[in-house]
Design a protein around this motif. Structure first.
Motif, PDB file in Angstrom:
ATOM      1  N   GLN A   1       0.825  -1.203   0.000  1.00  0.00           N
ATOM      2  CA  GLN A   1       0.000   0.000   0.000  1.00  0.00           C
ATOM      3  C   GLN A   1       0.864   1.260   0.000  1.00  0.00           C
ATOM      4  N   ARG A   2       1.906   1.277   0.844  1.00  0.00           N
ATOM      5  CA  ARG A   2       2.765   2.464   0.887  1.00  0.00           C
ATOM      6  C   ARG A   2       3.521   2.631  -0.427  1.00  0.00           C
ATOM      7  N   ALA A   3       4.023   1.529  -0.960  1.00  0.00           N
ATOM      8  CA  ALA A   3       4.743   1.596  -2.228  1.00  0.00           C
ATOM      9  C   ALA A   3       3.833   2.109  -3.338  1.00  0.00           C
ATOM     10  N   ARG A   4       2.608   1.615  -3.364  1.00  0.00           N
ATOM     11  CA  ARG A   4       1.672   2.026  -4.414  1.00  0.00           C
ATOM     12  C   ARG A   4       1.280   3.493  -4.274  1.00  0.00           C
ATOM     13  N   MET A   5       0.962   3.930  -3.061  1.00  0.00           N
ATOM     14  CA  MET A   5       0.495   5.299  -2.871  1.00  0.00           C
ATOM     15  C   MET A   5       1.593   6.336  -3.098  1.00  0.00           C
ATOM     16  N   SER A   6       2.842   5.947  -2.898  1.00  0.00           N
ATOM     17  CA  SER A   6       3.951   6.888  -3.115  1.00  0.00           C
ATOM     18  C   SER A   6       4.433   6.863  -4.570  1.00  0.00           C
ATOM     19  N   HIS A   7       4.060   5.786  -5.292  1.00  0.00           N
ATOM     20  CA  HIS A   7       4.534   5.624  -6.665  1.00  0.00           C
ATOM     21  C   HIS A   7       3.879   6.639  -7.597  1.00  0.00           C
ATOM     22  N   LEU A   8       4.686   7.225  -8.455  1.00  0.00           N
ATOM     23  CA  LEU A   8       4.204   8.158  -9.459  1.00  0.00           C
ATOM     24  C   LEU A   8       4.802   7.782 -10.807  1.00  0.00           C
ATOM     25  N   ARG A   9       4.119   8.151 -11.860  1.00  0.00           N
ATOM     26  CA  ARG A   9       4.632   7.915 -13.203  1.00  0.00           C
ATOM     27  C   ARG A   9       5.134   9.235 -13.768  1.00  0.00           C
ATOM     28  N   VAL A  10       6.379   9.247 -14.181  1.00  0.00           N
ATOM     29  CA  VAL A  10       7.045  10.479 -14.611  1.00  0.00           C
ATOM     30  C   VAL A  10       7.450  10.353 -16.071  1.00  0.00           C
ATOM     31  N   GLY A  11       7.259  11.411 -16.839  1.00  0.00           N
ATOM     32  CA  GLY A  11       7.675  11.359 -18.234  1.00  0.00           C
ATOM     33  C   GLY A  11       7.278  12.602 -19.006  1.00  0.00           C
ATOM     34  N   GLN A  12       7.067  12.430 -20.287  1.00  0.00           N
ATOM     35  CA  GLN A  12       6.804  13.561 -21.173  1.00  0.00           C
ATOM     36  C   GLN A  12       5.550  13.373 -22.010  1.00  0.00           C
ATOM     37  N   LEU A  13       4.846  14.463 -22.194  1.00  0.00           N
ATOM     38  CA  LEU A  13       3.854  14.585 -23.254  1.00  0.00           C
ATOM     39  C   LEU A  13       4.584  15.292 -24.386  1.00  0.00           C
ATOM     40  N   TYR A  14       4.661  14.645 -25.550  1.00  0.00           N
ATOM     41  CA  TYR A  14       5.452  15.290 -26.601  1.00  0.00           C
ATOM     42  C   TYR A  14       4.871  15.032 -27.993  1.00  0.00           C
ATOM     43  N   LEU A  15       5.216  15.943 -28.885  1.00  0.00           N
ATOM     44  CA  LEU A  15       4.834  15.837 -30.288  1.00  0.00           C
ATOM     45  C   LEU A  15       5.986  15.156 -31.020  1.00  0.00           C
ATOM     46  N   CYS A  16       5.688  14.066 -31.699  1.00  0.00           N
ATOM     47  CA  CYS A  16       6.708  13.242 -32.330  1.00  0.00           C
ATOM     48  C   CYS A  16       7.174  13.851 -33.660  1.00  0.00           C
ATOM     49  N   SER A  17       8.483  13.888 -33.844  1.00  0.00           N
ATOM     50  CA  SER A  17       9.045  14.435 -35.081  1.00  0.00           C
ATOM     51  C   SER A  17       8.958  13.441 -36.239  1.00  0.00           C
ATOM     52  N   LYS A  18       8.693  12.160 -35.925  1.00  0.00           N
ATOM     53  CA  LYS A  18       8.625  11.138 -36.965  1.00  0.00           C
ATOM     54  C   LYS A  18       7.212  10.960 -37.514  1.00  0.00           C
ATOM     55  N   CYS A  19       6.235  10.818 -36.595  1.00  0.00           N
ATOM     56  CA  CYS A  19       4.861  10.550 -37.042  1.00  0.00           C
ATOM     57  C   CYS A  19       3.939  11.757 -36.892  1.00  0.00           C
ATOM     58  N   ASP A  20       4.463  12.827 -36.284  1.00  0.00           N
ATOM     59  CA  ASP A  20       3.685  14.056 -36.077  1.00  0.00           C
ATOM     60  C   ASP A  20       2.427  13.810 -35.234  1.00  0.00           C
ATOM     61  N   LYS A  21       2.503  12.818 -34.328  1.00  0.00           N
ATOM     62  CA  LYS A  21       1.412  12.546 -33.402  1.00  0.00           C
ATOM     63  C   LYS A  21       1.862  12.800 -31.970  1.00  0.00           C
ATOM     64  N   TRP A  22       0.880  12.916 -31.067  1.00  0.00           N
ATOM     65  CA  TRP A  22       1.182  13.114 -29.652  1.00  0.00           C
ATOM     66  C   TRP A  22       1.448  11.771 -28.975  1.00  0.00           C
ATOM     67  N   HIS A  23       2.451  11.762 -28.086  1.00  0.00           N
ATOM     68  CA  HIS A  23       2.778  10.574 -27.315  1.00  0.00           C
ATOM     69  C   HIS A  23       2.873  10.940 -25.827  1.00  0.00           C
ATOM     70  N   LEU A  24       2.562   9.959 -25.003  1.00  0.00           N
ATOM     71  CA  LEU A  24       2.723  10.099 -23.562  1.00  0.00           C
ATOM     72  C   LEU A  24       3.645   8.976 -23.113  1.00  0.00           C
ATOM     73  N   ASP A  25       4.880   9.325 -22.772  1.00  0.00           N
ATOM     74  CA  ASP A  25       5.906   8.342 -22.439  1.00  0.00           C
ATOM     75  C   ASP A  25       6.203   8.430 -20.943  1.00  0.00           C
ATOM     76  N   LEU A  26       5.797   7.404 -20.186  1.00  0.00           N
ATOM     77  CA  LEU A  26       5.909   7.451 -18.730  1.00  0.00           C
ATOM     78  C   LEU A  26       6.775   6.329 -18.181  1.00  0.00           C
ATOM     79  N   SER A  27       7.592   6.659 -17.185  1.00  0.00           N
ATOM     80  CA  SER A  27       8.349   5.667 -16.423  1.00  0.00           C
ATOM     81  C   SER A  27       7.956   5.820 -14.954  1.00  0.00           C
TER      82      SER A  27
END
Length: 312
Positions: free
Chosen positions: A86-112
């Motif tokens: 429970q503590r591990a889950r509640m403290s866990h967050l997903r961190v990353g970027q919302l970005y516009l792709c230079s290859k496909c020109d679509k939006w991506h959400l890349d989270l770790s």
């Protein structure tokens, strides 16, 4: 007969619905699940309202070597298995970027991964987690909770690329569940990791600390870019038998008390040596498939996160 079958079906359905304890999430997977659809919609709204930190600004702030925050004191009361999860889950967050792709020109959400280290919004993760993707045209830093709520990142408080550590500040409407940092850890100690390996949400694994290593995180190419006379930092690593995979980076490694003793950084797979290929006349070539001999799971020690915080 039909009534009996219907009753049996209801009973089976009820058992499936109650297959887990109260408060335990059941994650949607498979075709049509679209686990990031809600997060993407939230992130794009925040970006449209100019509430997200641009990657351009984030990279400027990532030059900060230390920050001034107050860390919670390490806990010493052992937690039950469910309390640790429970503590591990509640403290866990997903961190990353919302970005516009230079290859496909679509939006991506890349989270770790990442984890709260203060209740008022300080979040620790890997430096490589907040680095811009190679195919990013433009992007913004974001953090997501386990309850699928996007939290805007307001600033990068401190970062050290050489030790793969970063501390962010997020804007949250309510206090976060922080993990205290602890250095009281030894080989043989049990440790746990809550992360999202390869997009598999909420995976909680157990292992032991195998050993400690001090070596460079930076590649030779990265180290060559350092100022003349500077040496690449050599952070302290914990090697463990705990399971994780790509997507787990930045997730906390906790002890029996619920303290963070490190965070996920790398995986090293040891493959068996290839056998020589022998080919006889008029015979097909036999290609020997290499097998995995061992997988090293390597975490950055909590001491390196502490080094980003100014001493009182």
């Amino acid at each position: 007969m039909k009534q009996a079958c219907a009753l049996l079906l209801l009973l089976v359905s009820a058992r499936i619905a109650c297959a887990q304890a109260p408060g335990v999430p059941v994650y949607a997977e498979g075709r049509g699940a679209r686990p990031n659809a809600v997060l993407m919609e939230q992130a794009k709204k925040l970006q449209g309202a100019s509430e997200l930190l641009s990657m351009t600004k984030a990279l400027e702030q990532a030059q900060r070597a230390q920050c001034d925050i107050t860390l919670p004191v390490a806990d010493s009361k052992p937690l039950s298995p469910r309390e640790r999860w429970q503590r591990a889950r509640m403290s866990h967050l997903r961190v990353g970027q919302l970005y516009l792709c230079s290859k496909c020109d679509k939006w991506h959400l890349d989270l770790s991964g990442g984890y709260a280290i203060t209740a008022d919004g300080a979040v620790a993760t890997c430096a490589h987690v907040i680095a811009p993707p190679p195919n990013m045209k433009e992007g913004w830093l974001v953090v997501a909770t386990e309850e699928d709520v996007i939290l805007p990142v307001t600033e990068v408080l401190a970062c050290n690329i050489g030790t793969d550590c970063a501390i962010l500040r997020v804007k949250s409407g309510q206090p976060l569940t922080p993990l205290p940092l602890s250095l009281d850890v030894s080989p043989g100690d049990s440790v746990w990791c809550f992360s999202d390996p390869s997009g598999k949400r909420g995976y909680f694994s157990e292992g032991i600390v195998s050993r400690f290593v001090k070596r460079s995180f930076m590649t030779k190419k990265e180290a060559d870019k350092l100022p003349e006379g500077s040496e690449a930092p050599k952070p302290v690593w914990l090697e463990t038998t705990t399971d994780w995979a790509p997507g787990s980076s930045g997730s906390a490694l906790i002890d029996q008390f619920g303290n963070a003793v490190g965070h996920v950084s790398e995986i090293q797979t040891i493959m068996e040596d290839a056998l020589p290929v022998r080919k006889k006349k008029n015979e097909a070539t036999v290609i020997h498939q290499l097998g995995t001999q061992m997988v090293f799971h390597q975490a950055i020690g909590a001491v390196e996160v502490m080094a980003l915080v100014k001493k009182p």
